[in-house]
Scaffold this motif. Structure first.
Motif, mmCIF file in Angstrom:
data_model
loop_
_atom_site.group_PDB
_atom_site.id
_atom_site.type_symbol
_atom_site.label_atom_id
_atom_site.label_comp_id
_atom_site.label_asym_id
_atom_site.label_seq_id
_atom_site.Cartn_x
_atom_site.Cartn_y
_atom_site.Cartn_z
ATOM 1 N N VAL A 181 0.822 -1.219 0.000
ATOM 2 C CA VAL A 181 0.000 0.000 0.000
ATOM 3 C C VAL A 181 0.854 1.266 0.000
ATOM 4 C CG1 VAL A 181 -1.872 -1.197 1.216
ATOM 5 C CG2 VAL A 181 -0.245 0.174 2.524
ATOM 6 N N LEU A 182 2.160 1.110 0.189
ATOM 7 C CA LEU A 182 3.052 2.272 0.293
ATOM 8 C C LEU A 182 3.047 3.159 -0.952
ATOM 9 C CD1 LEU A 182 5.156 3.696 2.114
ATOM 10 C CD2 LEU A 182 6.870 2.231 1.077
ATOM 11 N N PRO A 183 3.244 2.605 -2.164
ATOM 12 C CA PRO A 183 3.221 3.494 -3.339
ATOM 13 C C PRO A 183 1.879 4.202 -3.524
ATOM 14 C CG PRO A 183 4.184 1.365 -3.906
ATOM 15 C CD PRO A 183 3.611 1.232 -2.533
ATOM 16 N N GLY A 184 0.786 3.509 -3.260
ATOM 17 C CA GLY A 184 -0.532 4.132 -3.376
ATOM 18 C C GLY A 184 -0.704 5.280 -2.406
ATOM 19 N N PHE A 185 -0.305 5.064 -1.169
ATOM 20 C CA PHE A 185 -0.416 6.115 -0.167
ATOM 21 C C PHE A 185 0.434 7.326 -0.552
ATOM 22 C CE2 PHE A 185 1.509 8.037 3.674
ATOM 23 C CZ PHE A 185 0.396 8.738 4.113
ATOM 24 N N VAL A 186 1.674 7.090 -0.972
ATOM 25 C CA VAL A 186 2.560 8.193 -1.342
ATOM 26 C C VAL A 186 1.981 8.961 -2.529
ATOM 27 C CG1 VAL A 186 4.829 8.768 -2.286
ATOM 28 C CG2 VAL A 186 4.643 7.191 -0.362
ATOM 29 N N MET A 187 1.472 8.256 -3.518
ATOM 30 C CA MET A 187 0.953 8.936 -4.706
ATOM 31 C C MET A 187 -0.315 9.730 -4.368
ATOM 32 S SD MET A 187 1.747 9.639 -7.742
ATOM 33 C CE MET A 187 3.067 8.488 -8.001
ATOM 34 N N VAL A 188 -1.186 9.167 -3.552
ATOM 35 C CA VAL A 188 -2.388 9.911 -3.144
ATOM 36 C C VAL A 188 -1.978 11.121 -2.308
ATOM 37 C CG1 VAL A 188 -4.529 9.841 -1.791
ATOM 38 C CG2 VAL A 188 -3.933 7.926 -3.282
ATOM 39 N N GLY A 192 -1.583 11.865 8.618
ATOM 40 C CA GLY A 192 -1.289 11.530 7.229
ATOM 41 C C GLY A 192 -0.059 12.267 6.717
ATOM 42 N N ALA A 193 0.063 13.552 7.074
ATOM 43 C CA ALA A 193 1.225 14.346 6.652
ATOM 44 C C ALA A 193 2.506 13.788 7.273
ATOM 45 C CB ALA A 193 1.032 15.810 7.031
ATOM 46 N N GLN A 194 2.423 13.399 8.534
ATOM 47 C CA GLN A 194 3.587 12.830 9.218
ATOM 48 C C GLN A 194 3.979 11.492 8.588
ATOM 49 O OE1 GLN A 194 2.937 12.362 13.423
ATOM 50 N NE2 GLN A 194 4.865 11.265 13.724
ATOM 51 N N LEU A 195 2.996 10.640 8.312
ATOM 52 C CA LEU A 195 3.288 9.346 7.705
ATOM 53 C C LEU A 195 3.794 9.501 6.272
ATOM 54 C CD1 LEU A 195 3.319 6.318 8.167
ATOM 55 C CD2 LEU A 195 0.964 6.233 7.340
ATOM 56 N N LEU A 196 3.277 10.504 5.566
ATOM 57 C CA LEU A 196 3.736 10.735 4.191
ATOM 58 C C LEU A 196 5.224 11.078 4.161
ATOM 59 C CD1 LEU A 196 3.083 10.949 1.169
ATOM 60 C CD2 LEU A 196 2.477 13.350 1.574
ATOM 61 N N LEU A 197 5.685 11.887 5.095
ATOM 62 C CA LEU A 197 7.116 12.208 5.157
ATOM 63 C C LEU A 197 7.946 10.945 5.343
ATOM 64 C CD1 LEU A 197 7.136 15.450 7.347
ATOM 65 C CD2 LEU A 197 7.620 15.255 4.903
ATOM 66 N N SER A 198 7.507 10.072 6.254
ATOM 67 C CA SER A 198 8.232 8.817 6.494
ATOM 68 C C SER A 198 8.159 7.899 5.286
ATOM 69 C CB SER A 198 7.654 8.087 7.710
ATOM 70 O OG SER A 198 7.813 8.858 8.862
ATOM 71 N N ALA A 199 6.998 7.821 4.662
ATOM 72 C CA ALA A 199 6.825 6.934 3.506
ATOM 73 C C ALA A 199 7.661 7.402 2.326
ATOM 74 C CB ALA A 199 5.347 6.862 3.127
ATOM 75 N N GLU A 200 7.706 8.716 2.089
ATOM 76 C CA GLU A 200 8.533 9.240 0.996
ATOM 77 C C GLU A 200 10.013 8.987 1.271
ATOM 78 O OE1 GLU A 200 6.119 12.811 -1.162
ATOM 79 O OE2 GLU A 200 6.997 13.290 0.773
#
Length: 165
Positions: A10-17, A66-74
């Motif tokens: 689910v990581l690429p999907g989350f990052v792209m969204v 979501g913003a915090q997780l996006l930084l980690s995921a990127e």
């Protein structure tokens, strides 16, 4: 016991969204259906136990979580990309060969084309230098040196003898 991670698919999907703030644009970029991306986001939200996006009429916004997780995921995706790039760089690595000016000009250069054809994945850098240096200190992978047989290091391999006329 290590903490259980959400499914990594689910990581690429989350990052792209997160980047596009659009399920539709993310789905197009990932060559998935919009409903598949939406399911991935719901699955990730269930795994972390909180909403990552605020769903408004025809719009998405990241929550603070979501913003915090996006930084980690990127950062995780960048690290993955860097790791893959490093592996690819190893496949096209560079070696440095040091030898005297005469050996490079008269012996090595005439053979270089055949060597490059046989080893296209390697880039050879030549260091022409008549001074005797410690090869490892100069970042040299292979040193070709002229020396008397009794003065050679134990791991030296003779290439050829010399006859003076």
């Amino acid at each position: 016991m290590p903490e259980r991670l959400p499914p990594l698919d689910v990581l690429p999907g989350f990052v792209m969204v997160g980047r596009t703030l659009s399920m539709t644009r993310a789905a197009q970029a990932l060559c998935l259906s919009q409903s598949a991306v939406s399911r991935q986001i719901r699955q990730l939200e269930a795994a972390v136990g909180q909403p990552l996006f605020l769903r408004e009429h025809r719009a998405l916004r990241l929550t603070d979580a979501g913003a915090q997780l996006l930084l980690s995921a990127e950062a995780a995706l960048r690290a993955w990309q860097d790791g893959v790039a490093a592996l690819r760089d190893d496949a096209a690595r560079q070696i440095t060969v040091s030898a005297s000016i005469g050996v490079i000009g008269l012996w090595l250069l005439p053979r270089l084309g055949d060597w490059q054809a046989a080893h296209p994945q390697l880039d050879m850098r030549l260091l022409a230098d008549n001074r005797k240096r410690e090869p490892r200190a100069a970042g040299v992978d292979l040193a070709i040196r002229y020396d008397a047989a009794d003065a050679l290091p134990a791991d030296a391999l003779p290439l050829f003898d010399e006859t003076l006329a």
